[in-house]
Design a protein around this motif. Structure first.
Motif, PDB file in Angstrom:
ATOM      1  N   GLN A  73       0.835  -1.187   0.000  1.00 37.48           N
ATOM      2  CA  GLN A  73       0.000   0.000   0.000  1.00 37.48           C
ATOM      3  C   GLN A  73       0.873   1.241   0.000  1.00 37.48           C
ATOM      4  N   LEU A  74       0.216   2.377  -0.063  1.00 41.76           N
ATOM      5  CA  LEU A  74       0.953   3.643  -0.082  1.00 41.76           C
ATOM      6  C   LEU A  74       1.246   4.124   1.341  1.00 41.76           C
ATOM      7  N   TYR A  75       1.258   3.211   2.274  1.00 38.80           N
ATOM      8  CA  TYR A  75       1.676   3.523   3.640  1.00 38.80           C
ATOM      9  C   TYR A  75       2.300   2.256   4.223  1.00 38.80           C
ATOM     10  N   PRO A 132     -10.812  13.541   7.221  1.00 37.10           N
ATOM     11  CA  PRO A 132     -10.763  12.106   7.559  1.00 37.10           C
ATOM     12  C   PRO A 132      -9.948  11.255   6.584  1.00 37.10           C
ATOM     13  N   GLY A 133      -9.331  11.844   5.585  1.00 39.77           N
ATOM     14  CA  GLY A 133      -8.512  11.088   4.637  1.00 39.77           C
ATOM     15  C   GLY A 133      -8.248  11.937   3.414  1.00 39.77           C
ATOM     16  N   GLY A 134      -7.419  11.430   2.521  1.00 42.10           N
ATOM     17  CA  GLY A 134      -7.080  12.173   1.321  1.00 42.10           C
ATOM     18  C   GLY A 134      -8.270  12.362   0.391  1.00 42.10           C
ATOM     19  N   SER A 135      -9.149  11.363   0.371  1.00 41.86           N
ATOM     20  CA  SER A 135     -10.345  11.480  -0.466  1.00 41.86           C
ATOM     21  C   SER A 135     -11.202  12.647   0.013  1.00 41.86           C
ATOM     22  N   MET A 136     -11.322  12.737   1.331  1.00 48.30           N
ATOM     23  CA  MET A 136     -12.146  13.806   1.905  1.00 48.30           C
ATOM     24  C   MET A 136     -11.442  15.166   1.823  1.00 48.30           C
ATOM     25  N   SER A 170      -5.621   9.995 -12.243  1.00 50.89           N
ATOM     26  CA  SER A 170      -5.735  10.567 -10.898  1.00 50.89           C
ATOM     27  C   SER A 170      -6.544   9.628  -9.997  1.00 50.89           C
ATOM     28  N   HIS A 171      -6.607   9.981  -8.734  1.00 50.71           N
ATOM     29  CA  HIS A 171      -7.278   9.116  -7.751  1.00 50.71           C
ATOM     30  C   HIS A 171      -8.793   9.083  -7.977  1.00 50.71           C
ATOM     31  N   TYR A 172      -9.383   7.927  -7.723  1.00 43.72           N
ATOM     32  CA  TYR A 172     -10.816   7.764  -8.008  1.00 43.72           C
ATOM     33  C   TYR A 172     -11.717   8.672  -7.171  1.00 43.72           C
ATOM     34  N   LEU A 252      -4.036  20.774  -5.749  1.00 49.56           N
ATOM     35  CA  LEU A 252      -2.959  19.788  -5.917  1.00 49.56           C
ATOM     36  C   LEU A 252      -3.170  18.664  -4.906  1.00 49.56           C
ATOM     37  N   ASP A 253      -3.524  17.489  -5.433  1.00 42.32           N
ATOM     38  CA  ASP A 253      -3.739  16.319  -4.593  1.00 42.32           C
ATOM     39  C   ASP A 253      -2.374  15.680  -4.304  1.00 42.32           C
ATOM     40  N   GLY A 254      -1.852  15.992  -3.121  1.00 41.85           N
ATOM     41  CA  GLY A 254      -0.548  15.445  -2.730  1.00 41.85           C
ATOM     42  C   GLY A 254      -0.686  14.354  -1.689  1.00 41.85           C
ATOM     43  N   ALA A 255      -1.837  13.668  -1.687  1.00 41.23           N
ATOM     44  CA  ALA A 255      -2.083  12.632  -0.674  1.00 41.23           C
ATOM     45  C   ALA A 255      -0.907  11.663  -0.600  1.00 41.23           C
ATOM     46  N   TYR A 256      -0.464  11.214  -1.757  1.00 38.07           N
ATOM     47  CA  TYR A 256       0.611  10.224  -1.778  1.00 38.07           C
ATOM     48  C   TYR A 256       1.978  10.898  -1.547  1.00 38.07           C
ATOM     49  N   CYS A 257       2.351  11.818  -2.423  1.00 37.18           N
ATOM     50  CA  CYS A 257       3.738  12.319  -2.396  1.00 37.18           C
ATOM     51  C   CYS A 257       3.875  13.821  -2.155  1.00 37.18           C
ATOM     52  N   VAL A 281      -2.219  16.774   1.614  1.00 35.97           N
ATOM     53  CA  VAL A 281      -1.126  15.816   1.842  1.00 35.97           C
ATOM     54  C   VAL A 281      -1.532  14.853   2.957  1.00 35.97           C
ATOM     55  N   ASN A 282      -1.163  13.587   2.787  1.00 28.83           N
ATOM     56  CA  ASN A 282      -1.423  12.581   3.815  1.00 28.83           C
ATOM     57  C   ASN A 282      -0.139  12.306   4.585  1.00 28.83           C
ATOM     58  N   ALA A 283      -0.093  12.722   5.829  1.00 31.36           N
ATOM     59  CA  ALA A 283       1.093  12.388   6.637  1.00 31.36           C
ATOM     60  C   ALA A 283       1.133  10.887   6.919  1.00 31.36           C
ATOM     61  N   HIS A 284       0.013  10.207   6.744  1.00 33.90           N
ATOM     62  CA  HIS A 284       0.034   8.756   7.002  1.00 33.90           C
ATOM     63  C   HIS A 284       0.623   7.969   5.837  1.00 33.90           C
ATOM     64  N   LYS A 285       0.964   8.640   4.759  1.00 34.63           N
ATOM     65  CA  LYS A 285       1.651   7.944   3.676  1.00 34.63           C
ATOM     66  C   LYS A 285       3.168   8.144   3.821  1.00 34.63           C
ATOM     67  N   MET A 286       3.743   9.169   3.195  1.00 35.86           N
ATOM     68  CA  MET A 286       5.213   9.280   3.225  1.00 35.86           C
ATOM     69  C   MET A 286       5.792   9.607   4.600  1.00 35.86           C
TER      70      MET A 286
HETATM   71  C1  PLP Z   1      -4.214   7.682  -1.193  1.00 37.82           C
HETATM   72  C2  PLP Z   1      -4.634   8.728  -2.139  1.00 37.82           C
HETATM   73  C3  PLP Z   1      -5.846   9.415  -1.965  1.00 37.82           C
HETATM   74  C4  PLP Z   1      -6.849   8.995  -0.933  1.00 37.82           C
HETATM   75  O1  PLP Z   1      -6.407   9.170   0.350  1.00 37.82           O
HETATM   76  P1  PLP Z   1      -7.171   8.396   1.525  1.00 37.82           P
HETATM   77  O2  PLP Z   1      -6.525   8.914   2.756  1.00 37.82           O
HETATM   78  O3  PLP Z   1      -6.910   6.939   1.284  1.00 37.82           O
HETATM   79  O4  PLP Z   1      -8.613   8.719   1.415  1.00 37.82           O
HETATM   80  C5  PLP Z   1      -6.132  10.459  -2.808  1.00 37.82           C
HETATM   81  N1  PLP Z   1      -5.291  10.793  -3.796  1.00 37.82           N
HETATM   82  C6  PLP Z   1      -4.129  10.149  -4.016  1.00 37.82           C
HETATM   83  C7  PLP Z   1      -3.243  10.591  -5.133  1.00 37.82           C
HETATM   84  C8  PLP Z   1      -3.772   9.072  -3.195  1.00 37.82           C
HETATM   85  O5  PLP Z   1      -2.639   8.403  -3.427  1.00 37.82           O
END
Ligand code: PLP
Length: 456
Positions: A73-75, A132-136, A170-172, A252-257, A281-286
């Protein structure tokens, strides 16, 4: 409480041993799950020794996301100072809507947001929140963009065809969010990408013009920093040239990187982030923080208020709005996701976060080098990505990844890009060292040798 804390420590010690002993938990078939484990909820209390035994079994069979065999996974991984913060957040159990209930925790959230805003070159009006997450986070960006485009929509609803642009890779969550917010999935335009998976500005502009010509209402462009499969970075300045010409919100969706902002060496990958209207940005990823830790920031705090504030006399009874974070958040009651990131950042400093980021790119280099010097492998991904996509001996990736999982050997997933299927090795797991990457390939090769695959 003391008794349960003692039990907690005991269980965690066993979990840590188990991670070493059996890095990939033996998977249980779904049709046997409820027969193999004691998940039943009884009418009467459970004896403490049975309770403990059940928990031990569950721990044993739960996938080990912090082990050195987890590339799925990405984490992944576990950084103890971040985990400590999350454990404290559970004990403190504050809700982040008001200063009265959150106290210093509100300051902790605000200082993280302020720091990130200034790091990416956002101005003094900028602010953000934890979603609550990158999607949100993406959802919040889209709602702010909608309300900025048409201030009446929050009261009257959407009365026109409002159009979203995002790349085909891009992300779904972008199209899902379009459905959730009443825009509709059919109003999401999938912009074409180049051979690396970066959005094409020409195709974006062509699609915008086409929509304008038929009376549609373009309002939002999404860029990605680290696409979910290939880890590609859209060229923000290039896309901004187009989005600004048509006055569209740029996210800019930086959830992953997006965490490359912490690295002197890699922040060039998000050049132009200061031009965007919002960034997530998701700190729970990188950054190896426990799930979930998702941040969304925007250039103008007014947009957060406009879209997410609601008066509620029963809730907002003291202190200025600036410290009542419920006025700019998606939820009402909201768990404290900030403390774990703060304990991490405080303890290792910004330089420590930089090292985390740099190491993942370095491990990806190690993986790509291995692939490049071993002729049985074919590489599909590119430099500057922590998703390393490859095939081994032309073995179909889906079958290989599934077999590796079912045999409790490695957790790794497969991906598809431009009709090519491959194994996607992600080097984001904070537990990994160089030897674990080499070991990954050795395990894979031994596994293939000992099993029957259709090898060309
Ligand atoms: C993981 C990811 C998301 C979604 O983040 P969640 O925290 O899983 O909801 C959105 N965009 C990108 C590019 C991602 O990699």
């Amino acid at each position: 409480m003391e008794k349960d804390l003692k039990l907690f420590n005991e269980l965690v010690e066993i979990l840590l041993e188990e991670e070493q002993r059996q890095p990939v938990a033996k998977p249980i078939d779904t049709d046997q799950l409820f027969d193999s484990l004691d998940l039943e909820l009884p009418d009467t209390p459970t004896l403490s020794k049975d309770f403990k035994a059940s928990l031990l079994e569950i721990i044993k069979y739960t996938p080990k996301t912090a082990s050195v065999a987890f590339f799925n996974q990405l984490y992944g991984g576990r950084i103890s100072k971040a985990t400590l913060g999350d454990l404290l957040a559970v004990m403190l159990n504050n809700s982040m809507y008001t200063y009265k209930v959150g106290g210093p925790q509100i300051g902790i959230e605000k200082i993280i947001l302020k720091k990130i805003c200034s790091m990416i070159g956002y101005g003094p009006q900028s602010d953000g929140t934890f979603a609550p997450g990158g999607s949100m986070s993406n959802f919040m960006a889209m709602v702010m963009a909608r309300d900025k485009y048409d201030i009446t929509s929050r009261n009257t609803g959407i009365n026109s065809k409002m159009i979203v642009y995002t790349s085909e890779v891009s992300h779904y969550s972008i199209s899902k969010n379009a459905a959730l917010m009443g825009i509709g999935r059919n109003q999401v335009r999938e912009v074409k990408t180049n051979s690396h998976g970066e959005m094409l500005a020409d195709d974006l502009e062509m699609k915008i013009k086409k929509d304008l010509a038929v009376g549609n209402h373009p309002f939002f462009v999404n860029c990605t920093a680290g696409t979910t499969v290939m880890g590609a970075f859209d060229d923000v300045p290039l896309i901004h040239k187009v989005s600004s010409r048509y006055n569209l919100w740029l996210h800019l969706d930086g959830a992953y990187c997006g965490s490359v902002i912490f690295s002197k060496k890699f922040k060039h990958l998000v050049n132009g982030v200061e031009l965007t209207n919002s960034f997530s940005v998701n700190a729970h990823k990188m950054l190896g923080t426990p799930l979930s830790c998702s941040i969304i920031v925007t250039q103008d705090t007014k947009d957060l208020h406009l879209s997410f504030s609601n008066d509620a006399e029963y809730l907002y009874q003291t202190d200025g709005d600036e410290f009542n974070l419920g006025k700019i958040s998606l939820q009402c009651g909201r768990r404290n996701d900030a403390l774990k990131f703060w304990t991490l950042w405080k303890s290792i400093g910004t330089q420590g976060l930089e090292r985390l980021v740099d190491k993942q790119f370095q491990l990806a280099d190690v993986a790509r080098n291995y692939i490049n010097i071993h002729p049985d492998y074919e590489l599909y991904s590119f430099e500057d990505s922590i998703s390393v996509c490859f095939n081994y001996k032309d073995i179909p990736a889906k079958g290989l990844c599934t077999a590796l999982y079912q045999n409790a050997t490695l957790m790794v997933s497969f991906g598809v890009f431009k009709n090519q299927e491959f194994v996607r090795l992600v080097t984001v797991n904070s537990s990994l060292e160089e030897k674990d990457i080499i070991n990954f390939f050795k395990e894979l090769e031994t596994f293939v040798e000992n099993h029957n695959f259709n090898i060309k």
